[in-house]
Motif scaffolding. Structure first.
Motif, PDB file in Angstrom:
ATOM      1  N   LEU A 156       0.860  -1.141   0.126  1.00  0.00           N
ATOM      2  CA  LEU A 156      -0.038   0.055   0.101  1.00  0.00           C
ATOM      3  C   LEU A 156       0.824   1.209  -0.129  1.00  0.00           C
ATOM      4  N   HIS A 157       0.396   1.998  -0.850  1.00  0.00           N
ATOM      5  CA  HIS A 157       1.385   3.320  -1.210  1.00  0.00           C
ATOM      6  C   HIS A 157       0.681   4.792  -0.733  1.00  0.00           C
TER       7      HIS A 157
ATOM      8  N   LYS B 288      -1.020  -4.049   7.578  1.00  0.00           N
ATOM      9  CA  LYS B 288      -0.077  -4.884   8.231  1.00  0.00           C
ATOM     10  C   LYS B 288       0.794  -5.516   7.031  1.00  0.00           C
ATOM     11  N   GLY B 289       0.788  -5.073   6.093  1.00  0.00           N
ATOM     12  CA  GLY B 289       1.798  -5.475   4.842  1.00  0.00           C
ATOM     13  C   GLY B 289       2.737  -4.508   4.569  1.00  0.00           C
ATOM     14  N   VAL B 290       3.577  -4.381   3.551  1.00  0.00           N
ATOM     15  CA  VAL B 290       4.260  -3.358   3.155  1.00  0.00           C
ATOM     16  C   VAL B 290       3.813  -2.138   2.886  1.00  0.00           C
ATOM     17  N   LEU B 291       4.210  -1.041   3.653  1.00  0.00           N
ATOM     18  CA  LEU B 291       3.679   0.203   3.516  1.00  0.00           C
ATOM     19  C   LEU B 291       4.595   1.092   2.968  1.00  0.00           C
TER      20      LEU B 291
ATOM     21  N   SER C 256      11.033   3.677  12.630  1.00  0.00           N
ATOM     22  CA  SER C 256       9.854   3.961  13.686  1.00  0.00           C
ATOM     23  C   SER C 256       8.667   2.827  13.279  1.00  0.00           C
ATOM     24  N   GLY C 257       8.739   2.159  12.153  1.00  0.00           N
ATOM     25  CA  GLY C 257       7.695   1.207  11.990  1.00  0.00           C
ATOM     26  C   GLY C 257       6.601   1.890  11.163  1.00  0.00           C
ATOM     27  N   GLN C 258       6.760   3.293  10.737  1.00  0.00           N
ATOM     28  CA  GLN C 258       5.951   3.898   9.982  1.00  0.00           C
ATOM     29  C   GLN C 258       5.684   3.701   8.656  1.00  0.00           C
ATOM     30  N   ALA C 259       6.666   2.957   8.038  1.00  0.00           N
ATOM     31  CA  ALA C 259       6.886   2.599   6.578  1.00  0.00           C
ATOM     32  C   ALA C 259       8.001   1.422   6.611  1.00  0.00           C
ATOM     33  N   GLU C 260       7.688   0.655   5.447  1.00  0.00           N
ATOM     34  CA  GLU C 260       8.705  -0.271   5.136  1.00  0.00           C
ATOM     35  C   GLU C 260       9.771   0.100   3.994  1.00  0.00           C
TER      36      GLU C 260
ATOM     37  N   VAL D 198      -3.388  11.313   8.717  1.00  0.00           N
ATOM     38  CA  VAL D 198      -3.832   9.896   9.296  1.00  0.00           C
ATOM     39  C   VAL D 198      -3.341   8.892   8.800  1.00  0.00           C
ATOM     40  N   SER D 199      -1.961   8.985   8.420  1.00  0.00           N
ATOM     41  CA  SER D 199      -0.653   7.849   8.115  1.00  0.00           C
ATOM     42  C   SER D 199      -0.834   6.753   9.440  1.00  0.00           C
TER      43      SER D 199
END
Length: 360
Positions: free
Chosen positions: A261-262, A290-293, A310-314, A281-282
């Protein structure tokens, strides 16, 4: 520069060598027929060191094709042009997804034989768009789509995705952002329908999920990504509760085992043309998906690394820096100075400001 940006990551069935993603950017080099040329192939091939290239938005059918010089993927000539692009990227050991779109209410009627553009409801976009002569032109009032037109459009997304894969492209990104057709169905400022595609968040998300499910069934969910711009207000697009809308949509996509998801949502204090006063709202989407963001929006290598840490994106997508820096990944890795692009050639025809930027 040592950074998590340069660590590999699995996206779908592919393992990307780094997390520096090339964001989709319309460049207007495909001519009136929407056929990518050898110059377009050269441009993408030059940037194949990106972890993943996401192409410029590419029309799924003639009714949704309204940006001068943008490519299409709905006929054999366009598909053959994209084969050139896929070959150029793969020859340089790259990976490439095609962003596919229907421009919806943003198509000018002059570009579709005088027909009204299609949209969830008869709500015109705000502002102007260049016509075929490059003259800024007011948007037309769109036609509310019938159920038959909705079904046909879902089928056209599927056909476009199959053509992309047949051309050698690794997968597709479904464009559900920036005011275009799917985004207009999602948001209550543009979707005034009273049938199964309007009203509740569940209903407004129906068209998106029908497209995603149909495309995933055809080419495999691991070849499918989706792009949102939840707080973008371009062309007057808006929603009364973007947090609830997009967290619900993200939760639905999370169960579908997509490639990624992008999100286009500029974060932090920097300037960005898509930034609005609507609160981000990110974090809600991150909780739901729960997938690759992939995050996108005016990021620097430092801010991108912090998002990943921070885990806010992969992974993080970069747009404009890739225009003048075909070797952006190695420049970021070495800390080298970036070349500056020329905005006057962002959308002009020909190689100037397109393929003539040199690597270090």
């Amino acid at each position: 520069m040592t950074s998590n940006l340069f660590q590999p990551i699995k996206v779908g069935k592919m393992t990307l060598p780094n997390r520096v993603i090339m964001a989709p950017m319309t460049r207007g080099r495909s001519g009136a027929d929407g056929v990518p040329t050898a110059t377009v192939a050269e441009y993408y091939g030059q940037r194949a060191s990106a972890g993943l290239i996401i192409t410029e938005a590419t029309a799924i059918n003639a009714r949704g094709d309204g940006w001068p010089g943008a490519p299409g993927i709905y006929n054999d000539k366009q598909q053959a042009g994209w084969s050139l692009v896929a070959d150029a990227v793969h020859k340089n050991n790259g990976r490439i997804f095609m962003q596919i779109w229907h421009m919806g209410r943003s198509v000018l009627s002059e570009n579709i034989d005088g027909m009204a553009p299609l949209a969830p409801s008869a709500v015109a976009a705000e502002g102007q768009i260049p016509n075929s002569q490059g003259v800024p032109t007011d948007f037309d009032v769109p036609k509310e789509m019938t159920s038959e037109e909705i079904s046909q459009t879902v089928s056209d997304f599927v056909d476009a995705a199959q053509r992309a894969v047949d051309a050698g492209i690794d997968g597709v990104e479904i464009h559900a952002a920036n005011n275009f057709l799917i985004d207009a169905f999602l948001r209550d400022g543009t979707n005034k329908r009273t049938d199964a595609y309007g009203g509740s968040i569940e209903n407004r998300t129906r068209f998106l999920l029908e497209v995603v499910d149909a495309v995933a069934e055809k080419i495999g969910s691991d070849r499918v990504g989706v792009r949102f711009s939840p707080t973008n207000g371009v062309f007057g697009i808006a929603d009364s509760n973007p947090g609830a809308l997009f967290s619900y949509a993200a939760s639905q996509l999370s169960s579908r085992n997509l490639a990624y998801l992008h999100l286009l949502e500029p974060l932090g204090e920097g300037e960005h043309p898509m930034k609005t006063d609507v609160p981000s709202v990110s974090h809600l989407i991150r909780e739901a998906y729960k997938g690759v963001l992939i995050q996108n929006g005016g990021q620097t290598p430092e801010s991108a690394s912090a998002l990943i840490e921070s885990g806010q994106a992969e992974a993080v997508a970069f747009g404009v820096p890739f225009i003048a820096n075909p070797d952006l990944v190695s420049r970021y890795q070495s800390g080298a100075e970036l070349a500056a692009p020329n905005p006057d050639t962002f959308y002009t025809p020909g190689p100037e400001g397109y393929t003539d930027y040199a690597p270090l």
